[in-house]
Design an enzyme around this catalytic site. Structure first.
Site: not given
Ligand SMILES: NC(=O)c1ccc[n+]([C@@H]2O[C@H](COP(=O)([O-])OP(=O)(O)OC[C@H]3O[C@@H](n4cnc5c(N)ncnc54)[C@H](OP(=O)(O)O)[C@@H]3O)[C@@H](O)[C@H]2O)c1
Length: 290
Positions: A54, A98, A121
């Site tokens: 990422k 994460q 997200d």
């Protein structure tokens, strides 16, 4: 292979290039790049790779990124404090925590502590709620990536029967909300299947567009697929011999499907590209709100 292979890697590069251009404009207007903060707790090797990928994608699109890497013993309180610091840091546009988090940490509490305006997200209940009410703001990156693959590959979802196998809050459920929306890039009729679904193969065979988000290697075989259907494989499964395979048995499915994504090189790169897109969007929204 008879099916058209939908090249997620190429499409993701296309999106990154578009983002890079917009980042330049943002930089000219503001004197800084959009900034993504990634939070990684512990040493899960897969998570480390995901975060690294990422951040590498950020670099390619000239999106700034920083990493907060915390030890596996980090307490919930400490993690909440870190998120609060990122929430109030005016230089940070997007926050990515994460997953999975260590077991002693309440994942829901952490996600809910992220400022919804920085939740790139798209997992905060406010953002999922907006998606459910047909007013999406930040859509979770994997479902958004699946939709982009379909749109950019000119696969019409309007009126199509989309069957999604998997109902996770990360993939299957938000994707069902997204593709059933009243919108030119959605308007699908959606069926969600899961481990309790009766006669799964019958549902799968009725799909014009089949999305596999199961987490079981090569679970969907060619004979389950309707001839000519589009098959989107979200699964990422590492086999004992080290190979990475999807939830669809590619070789068999590609003989029957009309179009198909591969693993790797399908949905994975799109997920990352959409994370950058959400970060850019977050930066622009924050600028407008000032
Ligand atoms: N490409 C990407 O960027 C990306 C991003 C996220 C995830 N993934 C991959 O996508 C896969 C799914 O991820 P996830 O987070 O959604 O997984 P998950 O939370 O484990 O959900 C899996 C879903 O599959 C269903 N399922 C399991 N076994 C089944 C069976 N035998 N028949 C029918 N349904 C079954 C489960 O049903 P129940 O709800 O009934 O248990 C559940 O809804 C994984 O391989 C993951 O690594 C890829």
């Amino acid at each position: 292979v008879t099916a058209r292979v939908l090249d997620g890697k190429r499409l993701a590069a296309e999106i990154r290039a578009e983002i890079a251009e917009e980042v330049q404009q943002f930089r000219l207007a503001t004197g800084r790049a959009p900034h993504l903060a990634a939070v990684l707790v512990g040493d899960n090797p897969a998570s480390q790779i995901y975060v690294r990928n990422k951040r590498a994608a950020c670099e390619k699109a000239e999106v700034a990124s920083s990493l907060l890497h915390l030890p596996p013993t980090t307490t919930q309180g400490k993690l909440l404090n870190c998120i609060e610091t990122l929430n109030s840091d005016s230089n940070i546009d997007g926050i990515l925590v994460q997953l999975p988090l260590p077991e002693h940490v309440d994942e829901h509490a952490i996600i809910e502590s992220i400022d919804p305006n920085k939740d790139v997200d798209g997992l905060h209940p406010i953002n999922l709620g907006l998606l459910a009410s047909g007013r999406p703001r930040f859509v979770p990156c994997t479902p958004a990536g699946v939709q982009e693959i379909l749109t950019r590959s000119q696969i019409d979802t309007c009126g199509a029967h989309v069957v999604i196998v998997g109902r996770s809050s990360l993939v299957g459920r938000p994707l069902a909300l997204l593709l059933s929306q009243k919108s030119a890039s959605a308007d699908a009729t959606v069926t969600i299947c899961h481990s309790r679904t009766r006669n799964l193969a019958e549902h799968v065979r009725r799909a014009d567009i089949l999305v596999a988000a199961i987490g079981r290697p090569e679970f969907i075989t060619g004979e389950m697929i309707r001839p000519g259907a589009t098959v989107i494989d979200v699964g990422i499964n590492r086999l004992d011999d080290g190979r990475i395979v999807g939830d669809v048995q590619f070789a068999g499915a590609a003989q029957i499907a009309g179009a198909i994504t591969a693993v790797p090189g399908g949905v994975g790169p799109m997920t990352i590209a959409l994370l950058l897109q959400n970060t850019l969007r977050a930066a622009k929204r924050r600028l407008r709100a000032r």
